[in-house]
Design an enzyme around this catalytic site. Structure first.
Site, PDB file in Angstrom:
ATOM      1  N   LYS A  24       0.833  -1.217   0.000  1.00  0.00           N
ATOM      2  CA  LYS A  24       0.000   0.000   0.000  1.00  0.00           C
ATOM      3  C   LYS A  24       0.862   1.259   0.000  1.00  0.00           C
ATOM      4  CE  LYS A  24      -2.089  -0.967   3.813  1.00  0.00           C
ATOM      5  NZ  LYS A  24      -1.342  -2.212   4.039  1.00  0.00           N
ATOM      6  N   GLU A  31       1.457   5.939  11.034  1.00  0.00           N
ATOM      7  CA  GLU A  31       2.387   5.082  10.310  1.00  0.00           C
ATOM      8  C   GLU A  31       3.801   5.261  10.863  1.00  0.00           C
ATOM      9  OE1 GLU A  31       1.748   2.645   7.685  1.00  0.00           O
ATOM     10  OE2 GLU A  31      -0.066   2.902   8.847  1.00  0.00           O
ATOM     11  N   ARG A  32       4.757   4.576  10.252  1.00  0.00           N
ATOM     12  CA  ARG A  32       6.128   4.581  10.761  1.00  0.00           C
ATOM     13  C   ARG A  32       6.805   5.935  10.543  1.00  0.00           C
ATOM     14  NH1 ARG A  32       4.887   0.189   7.923  1.00  0.00           N
ATOM     15  NH2 ARG A  32       4.970  -1.854   8.936  1.00  0.00           N
TER      16      ARG A  32
END
Length: 482
Positions: A167, A193-194
């Site tokens: 994704k 997210e990261r």
């Protein structure tokens, strides 16, 4: 009932002061002896007022319960709390371009502070009578998406998939392909997210020379749930300024909408609400709608959104995925099975679709090619069980043709990406819609029957297949000769 989000404070309003009476993780209860501040006001506490709390509900006439947007280390019972007199606000304006921000609108790129106009996060969706719809297609240069799930300018598209199916890679490639030739403003919103991925994206966009026309907003996975829950609204508030005041088109990339839902679930649990189906918050549909319905087009400008959506356990019937589907005009589903077969991007043509894929919008040729590709791949899917049990030799001649065409179509719809070039060693390709349609027509008409399946794998236009096939044959002859 919550007060109107677009709250306007009277000049006579004086901020209240209270004290902390209970702390449970990110949930803070504050007692005000005199006047209680309105809900959604930003409260400050702790040393230098560095702990931010947003009031969410009243427990009594003098007690408000809020969620901390920052870590609560150092906060204790009896600590003084100050009402800022306004909701959480973020800066808006042209001066945001080229910068990266957190949920409070504070720069996190190390390039110094900003001063300018600010606006409340809690904006209202545009009324239906002021919205506009169009039929302009946003070409991404990615074959599988442009053919099977074309994106509409001024609409919302989702990339659905489980963990590790690509994704983020796909959304990064779309940023590379669209932003470099896009006239409007681009806003990237990272939700939960990261941090590493956000930092890498910042460097890539700077190296590509598109950062000066981009705003980046991050609420990463190491931040409290309250921060992750509000960062999407912060990015939308900035986008709405460019649409409504600057009258510009906005491309809004969100990675990842599921993390917004997850943060809402965490906040709901902390606030003591009973969970709903599969453990999600009972207000899931309302919270998602408040975010998604603000993404729309008006006569002055459009917000086109591409959103990555994590699907827990690859289950597309999960409530988070189901509720997100209902807000989108195009759904791109990524398949773990195709990933395991090395077919990248792992777009599942049979589950992906778009409301734009009609003859009146995309044209008769595009519609017919897409339908023929879908039918061929669906027939092949039905034949796989027979092939597994009896073998390919037991199929009829017309079924043989279906299998050969489908396998070539699957490989032709793969594509090398610019963002993975350093890992794969294969130069990235952007493919026009006409080249994609021409290639699919050639395969469906058996014009590529003389080419190996491998010749169609990881190429751009179909013209490259013949060259790749000849190179392969020359290599094999040379290998045999040795």
């Amino acid at each position: 009932m919550l007060p109107s989000p677009a709250i306007s404070l009277a000049t006579s309003y004086s901020p209240c002061q209270g004290k902390v009476v209970a702390i449970r993780g990110s949930v803070v209860d504050v007692h005000f002896s005199d006047e209680v501040p309105p809900l959604r006001h930003l409260l400050r506490a702790g040393p230098q007022n560095q702990i931010a709390i947003e009031g969410l509900t009243y427990l009594s006439p003098n007690l408000i319960r809020g969620i901390a947007l920052t870590p609560t280390q150092g906060l204790a019972r009896g600590t003084r709390v100050i009402d800022t007199g306004q909701p959480l606000q973020v800066p808006v304006g042209e001066y945001l371009l080229g910068r990266a921000f957190n949920v409070f609108g504070d720069p996190i790129d190390g390039l110094g502070p900003l001063k300018g106009m600010k606006r409340s996060l809690h904006g209202q969706a545009v009324p239906l009578h002021q919205r506009t719809t169009g039929t302009d297609i946003l070409v991404t240069g990615i074959k599988a998406i442009d053919l099977m799930a074309p994106l509409e300018r001024g609409s919302k598209a989702g990339l659905f998939g489980g963990a590790g199916v690509g994704k983020t890679v796909l959304i990064t490639e779309m940023i590379h392909n669209i932003v470099s030739r896009y006239d409007g403003v681009s806003i990237f919103c990272g939700i939960g997210e990261r941090s590493r991925e956000g930092e890498e994206l910042y460097r890539e966009m700077k190296a590509a020379g598109v950062l000066n026309n981009t705003v980046m907003v991050f609420g990463q996975m190491n931040e409290p749930p309250g921060s992750r829950f509000r960062v999407g609204h912060a990015a939308l508030t900035m986008a709405e300024y460019f649409r409504d005041q600057a009258h510009r088109d906005v491309l809004l990339m969100i990675d990842n909408v599921f993390r917004f839902i997850q943060a809402g679930s965490e906040v709901s649990g902390l606030m003591g609400q009973l969970p709903s189906r599969v453990g999600y918050q009972p207000t899931l549909a309302t919270e998602l709608a408040e975010l998604e319905e603000r993404i729309c087009s008006t006569a002055h400008g459009a917000i086109t959104s591409v959103q990555a959506v994590y699907v827990p356990a690859d289950d597309l019937t999960d409530p988070a995925a189901v509720h997100t589907f209902s807000h989108l005009s195009a759904s791109i589903v990524l398949s773990r099975k195709r990933t395991s077969e090395g077919l990248y991007p792992a777009v599942d043509p049979l589950q992906s679709g778009s409301k734009m894929l009609t003859p009146s919008v995309v044209g008769q040729r595009h519609y017919q090619v897409a339908q023929a590709v879908r039918k061929t791949l669906a027939d092949y899917e039905d034949l796989k069980d027979i092939i597994a049990m009896l073998g390919l030799e037991e199929l009829a001649q017309n079924e043989h043709q279906t299998v050969y065409r489908a396998r070539r179509l699957e490989r032709f719809l793969t594509q090398p990406f610019f963002t993975t070039e350093q890992f794969s060693g294969i130069p990235g390709k952007m493919v026009s819609l006409d080249q994609t349609l021409t290639g699919c027509e050639a395969i469906l008409d058996d014009e590529c029957s003389g080419l190996s399946e491998q010749a169609l794998y990881m190429i751009g236009s179909v013209d490259e297949a013949e060259l790749k096939h000849q190179e392969r044959k020359a290599w094999e002859v040379g290998e045999i000769g040795q």
